[in-house]
Structure formats: C-alpha cells, structure tokens
Design an enzyme around this catalytic site. Structure first.
Site, PDB file in Angstrom:
ATOM      1  N   THR A  24      46.004  39.438  43.812  1.00  0.00           N
ATOM      2  CA  THR A  24      45.650  40.861  43.697  1.00  0.00           C
ATOM      3  C   THR A  24      45.315  41.364  45.098  1.00  0.00           C
ATOM      4  O   THR A  24      45.273  40.572  46.043  1.00  0.00           O
ATOM      5  CB  THR A  24      44.401  41.058  42.800  1.00  0.00           C
ATOM      6  OG1 THR A  24      43.331  40.302  43.371  1.00  0.00           O
ATOM      7  CG2 THR A  24      44.637  40.603  41.371  1.00  0.00           C
ATOM      8  N   ASP A  25      45.040  42.651  45.212  1.00  0.00           N
ATOM      9  CA  ASP A  25      44.705  43.207  46.522  1.00  0.00           C
ATOM     10  C   ASP A  25      43.434  42.586  47.089  1.00  0.00           C
ATOM     11  O   ASP A  25      43.318  42.348  48.284  1.00  0.00           O
ATOM     12  CB  ASP A  25      44.545  44.730  46.428  1.00  0.00           C
ATOM     13  CG  ASP A  25      45.892  45.394  46.158  1.00  0.00           C
ATOM     14  OD1 ASP A  25      46.924  44.714  46.403  1.00  0.00           O
ATOM     15  OD2 ASP A  25      45.917  46.537  45.696  1.00  0.00           O
ATOM     16  N   CYS A  26      42.450  42.330  46.229  1.00  0.00           N
ATOM     17  CA  CYS A  26      41.225  41.715  46.761  1.00  0.00           C
ATOM     18  C   CYS A  26      41.374  40.211  46.959  1.00  0.00           C
ATOM     19  O   CYS A  26      40.638  39.626  47.749  1.00  0.00           O
ATOM     20  CB  CYS A  26      40.004  42.009  45.913  1.00  0.00           C
ATOM     21  SG  CYS A  26      40.224  42.775  44.354  1.00  0.00           S
ATOM     22  N   TYR A  27      42.286  39.574  46.217  1.00  0.00           N
ATOM     23  CA  TYR A  27      42.445  38.118  46.332  1.00  0.00           C
ATOM     24  C   TYR A  27      43.915  37.781  46.605  1.00  0.00           C
ATOM     25  O   TYR A  27      44.653  37.406  45.699  1.00  0.00           O
ATOM     26  CB  TYR A  27      41.962  37.434  45.045  1.00  0.00           C
ATOM     27  CG  TYR A  27      40.489  37.637  44.794  1.00  0.00           C
ATOM     28  CD1 TYR A  27      39.538  36.948  45.541  1.00  0.00           C
ATOM     29  CD2 TYR A  27      40.040  38.520  43.812  1.00  0.00           C
ATOM     30  CE1 TYR A  27      38.187  37.139  45.322  1.00  0.00           C
ATOM     31  CE2 TYR A  27      38.689  38.712  43.584  1.00  0.00           C
ATOM     32  CZ  TYR A  27      37.766  38.020  44.345  1.00  0.00           C
ATOM     33  OH  TYR A  27      36.431  38.198  44.139  1.00  0.00           O
ATOM     34  N   PRO A  28      44.374  37.909  47.865  1.00  0.00           N
ATOM     35  CA  PRO A  28      45.804  37.756  48.157  1.00  0.00           C
ATOM     36  C   PRO A  28      46.306  36.300  48.147  1.00  0.00           C
ATOM     37  O   PRO A  28      47.505  36.075  48.018  1.00  0.00           O
ATOM     38  CB  PRO A  28      45.949  38.329  49.574  1.00  0.00           C
ATOM     39  CG  PRO A  28      44.625  38.930  49.918  1.00  0.00           C
ATOM     40  CD  PRO A  28      43.611  38.315  49.052  1.00  0.00           C
TER      41      PRO A  28
END
Lengths: 133, 394
Positions: free
Chosen positions: B128-132
C-alpha cells in the site's frame, strides 16, 4: 554372563535354524529382542545370549563361520538428560518396566530390563530417547 | 486467626514471612494439625509443569526502513498470524512447521527464542502507499523484538482426565501414546502442588493475581478458555476432573529455558510444557484445609479415549497417590500408569516462587476481580447446525 549382539544374516542363510544350534550345541539361553528376517533377503536380529564365557566365545566363532556379521556392542537406548523434563510418559508405555518414576517423580532407567522395543522413542514428546547402534 | 493480604505483604516486605511449598505445608499440617499450620505459615507456593496447548506469544518486530505490513509470516518455517498491525504477530504454540510438521512448531520457536537462538523471519507484505515493501527475510533474536510476551488463553487446568484405551489398536493422543486393551493409563496433574487444586473455589486466584509463568513474573489476565467452575467436585470441594482454567500474561524476555519446553506428540501434534506457579496467602483455616490436601486426598476420573465422543465413558476414579504408585486396577486388570506432568519441575517452580518471596520481596496481589465461581454455568458445546435455506457455499 549375558551379552547382546546385532546379527546380520546374509541372504543365503536366512533360513538356517541358527537359534536352535545356539541352544543345542553351545548350551546358551537366547532371547530374541528384535528381528527382521525374510527368506532370500538380508536379515537383522538383536539377540541376547546368556551362558558361560567360553561357550559365548565358541558361539561367536560359530556365527562368524556361518558368514554372519556380528557386532557385540549391539544396541542401547540413549537418554538425553538435558532434554528430559521427567514427565513420565515413557514410563507409561514401557511394558518391561525399564523406565519408571521414583518416589519424587524423577525418571529411573533400568537398562537390564529393556528389550529395545522402541515404543518410548516415539512416545517421548521431548525426543530425549534414541536407539543407538 | 484470619490474616489479611496487607498483613501478609507487610511480613514479606519486612522479611519475616513464613513461606512453604504446598508439599511442605501438607506435611506440616499432617504433623501439627491444620489450625497450627495455618497460624504459622503466611504463604503457600504451588507449581505445575505440563503440556498446555493454549499457549502463545505476541511479538513486535520493529519497522523496516521501507515499511512493510506483514501478511504472511513464518518464523523458522512456522506460520504466525498476519492478522494484526503491520509488524505485530501472534505465534501459537501448536502451529506446525510447513516443512518439518509436528517435529518443529510454534512451541519450538518459543523455546529457541527463550534460549537466545537466531530465528529466521520471512514475511510477505500487503503493498500500500504507507507500506510499500512486499517482502522481508532476515534473522532475529529475542533481543531484537520490541515486545515479546506470552498470552496463554488456557493454562494450569484444575485437574484433568486420566486416559485409557479399550480398543485393540494404539491411539496417539495429547496425553501421549495409549496402548491397546488398556495397556496403560496416563494422568496429567501436579496434584498436591497444582495451583488451582490448592485454591479450589478461586478465593485468591483471580484477575490480576501475580504468578510465575515459564520463569518470568506474570499475571492472571482472565478466566481461561473452557473455564468450568461447575465441574463435579468431591467432599473437599475439589474437582475430580478438568474444571477451572486461567489465562496468563508474562514477559517472554524474562522467561527461562528450564521452565518452558516444546513437545511433539507423535501422531497428534505440537504442544508446550509451561511452568506455572501461584503463591497462595494462608488467609484462614478454611483455605488452609484445601492447602493441606495431599495426593491421597485428590482424585481424578479415568475415561476411555477409545470412544471418540465428547462424553467418553468413565471407567473409574483414583487418587493421585494411587496413580503415582505406577499401577492401578481397572475391572480386575492391572494397568500401568504414567504421567505427563513433571513433578520434579513442579517442585522446582514452587521452590523458586518461595525464593522470590523470601529473597526478592515478591509481594502478593489480591485479585482485581474474581474468576467465575462454582455454580456459574460451564462451557457449552458447539452446535452443528445445517445450512440455512438459500445459503450458498462460501
């Protein structure tokens, strides 16, 4: 005296009545602890022999003459004290009473009673007991 | 002669409390009578060390440079939960290795963590954007973990079944190998030393009770799963089979190898031997009466595990003294007995707890809330209902 042997039978003599000869010719008292012998195949027997020292020496020679591989050390159970937690499960499956708990609940091993059935080996949840050859 | 928690803690703090293990207390009560023993002794320590399947550990790994939200996690090949926050997990003791099966499981990972060994961590991320970051593989030790603590939903079962097998084939169970034709009987309790058997109605053991968990100081967090305060009890008010249970919490980083051991039950699975100990204040004579009970007074019911049912047939009731003698007689047949709960370890735990109190000033804590008491309904079975009309397979 009493000795334990691991006998390896070459395929050619897997049908020979070896134990009969040990009794009749050498006056020995055999106790077959384990054996896996099939006609025409190499077989293995764990044998305990009781008799006089000279008769045992003579019997060992007889077995070698039969082209049998004998290893007098035979097998034993090896118990790892560091892994054991004295739970006592092994004692509950040892029909021979070789494994038991003392009054304080600590494991006691009497190797003379062991017939190397190996039930304790797979029962021990800590895998603290091994059969060594 | 009633004593209060405060009076007892005051004596511990001043260094003049009298502390005994449950075995020692029972011996003193036999010699001098319960009344005298209750007057003399302030605290009785208990201990148990048996397989407790509902055991596991919460962990936080810390964040990677490029953050990852771990979804599929394995530790030494043993799956751990990916259903918590990004780098949090819960590792269940009975979880089995993907490659080694029951020879190595969650309990073995916990044992290796306590021993300070390196553990391989593999995790796949949900990008995700927070957890690439999508993947991480590394080695960790217990010192690398921000937090690591036991949360064991069910420990220290108050008494337990004794198992036999009437069938003609060997059974592999969580109580070990059951030989055919009642070839053996397996029991599982520390009896005289067992925490919940010494306080059978949970007067002093409740939420917030300080206790010993695998060598670490911990707390009773809740009633254990399947807590059954209404199980049958004998004339002393002591259950004759599985009854009360506790959930415990404790710092894994303070656990000690000698008080935790992974277990592989052939043909069954992985479990954890957990050392649990609870100090019990000798508040009054009524409590002293149960603290003074010995293995000769405490009984367990034998069930036939050859019958695969929730209500297995009962084949007898024996005292722990009889069970520990090495053999019992069932229907005229002598049956060899064995335990799966270690008495030497239970004794070591009770003694260690005694040392904490005497040498380290370890104080007792009154429960914040009591556990469900006798008379409260016990667990209910799972009802197997059919599918509702119009419901489709998921």
């Amino acid at each position: 005296m009493r000795k334990r042997y691991k006998l390896t039978f070459p395929p050619a003599i897997s049908r020979e009545p070896i134990v009969y000869h040990l009794v009749k010719d050498f006056d020995l008292m055999p106790n077959i602890l384990r054996s896996q012998i099939q006609p025409g195949c190499e077989g293995v027997m764990l044998l305990e022999l009781t008799g006089t020292a000279d008769k045992l020496v003579a019997a060992e020679q007889y077995l070698r003459d039969q082209k049998m591989v004998i290893s007098p050390a035979a097998a034993d159970i090896e118990h790892n004290d560091d892994l054991c937690v004295d739970c006592g499960l092994c004692a509950s499956v040892c029909r021979q009473g070789a494994l038991s708990l003392d009054a304080l609940g600590a494991l006691v091993i009497n190797r003379d009673l062991c017939v190397l059935c190996e039930v304790c080996v797979s029962t021990c949840p800590r895998r603290a007991i091994k059969l060594v050859f | 002669m009633a004593k209060t928690w405060e009076e007892i803690n005051d004596r511990i703090a001043k260094g003049n409390a009298v502390v005994m293990t449950a075995e020692e207390f029972a011996a003193l009560a036999k010699e001098e009578g319960v009344k005298s023993a209750a007057k003399k002794v302030d605290v009785v320590t208990t201990g148990t060390f048996g397989p407790m399947c509902s055991t596991g550990v919460f962990m936080n790994f810390g964040h990677t440079d490029i953050p990852i939200r771990m979804k599929e996690i394995t530790l030494n090949g043993v799956p751990a939960s990916g259903g918590l926050a990004a780098v949090d997990t819960y590792l269940g003791g009975t979880e089995e290795s993907k490659t080694r099966g029951l020879e190595y499981g969650g309990a073995h990972v916990i044992e290796d963590l306590i021993a300070g060994k390196e553990i391989r961590l593999d995790a796949l991320g949900s990008v995700t954007d927070c957890y690439p970051l999508d993947e991480v593989s590394t080695y960790i030790t217990i010192d690398d973990l921000n937090q690591a603590y036991f949360f064991n939903p069910r420990n220290a079962y108050q008494n337990y079944n004794v198992a036999v097998n009437s069938t003609d084939k060997t059974l592999h169970t969580y109580l070990g190998t059951l030989l055919p034709n009642m070839g053996n009987a397996v029991y599982c309790s520390a009896g005289v030393l067992s925490p919940l058997l010494n306080d059978p109605t949970y007067r002093t053991i409740g939420i917030g009770t300080k206790c010993f968990v695998a060598g670490a100081p911990g707390y009773v967090a809740w009633q254990g799963t399947q807590h059954n305060p209404s199980a049958p009890r004998d004339k002393h008010g002591v259950p004759t089979g599985g009854a009360g249970t506790i959930a415990v919490i404790a710092d894994l980083k303070r656990a000690r190898s000698e008080f935790f051991a992974a277990a592989s039950f052939t043909g069954y699975g992985v479990s954890s031997f957990v050392g649990i100990g609870i100090p019990i204040p000798v508040l009054d004579e009524e409590l002293a009466e149960t603290l003074a009970l010995t293995d000769a007074d405490i009984s367990a019911t034998v069930y036939d595990y050859g019958v695969p049912s929730r209500s297995r047939p009962e084949v007898g009731v024996f005292t722990y003294e009889q069970l520990r003698s090495g053999q019992i007689e069932i229907a005229g047949k002598t049956v060899r007995t064995g335990g799966v709960s270690s008495m030497p370890k239970a004794r070591a735990i009770a003694n260690e707890l005694k040392r904490w109190i005497l040498e380290e000033g370890y104080l007792l804590s009154e429960p914040v809330e009591r556990l469900p008491e006798p008379g409260t309904p016990g667990p209910t079975p799972l009802i197997q209902r059919g599918k509702k009309e119009g419901e489709r397979n998921a």
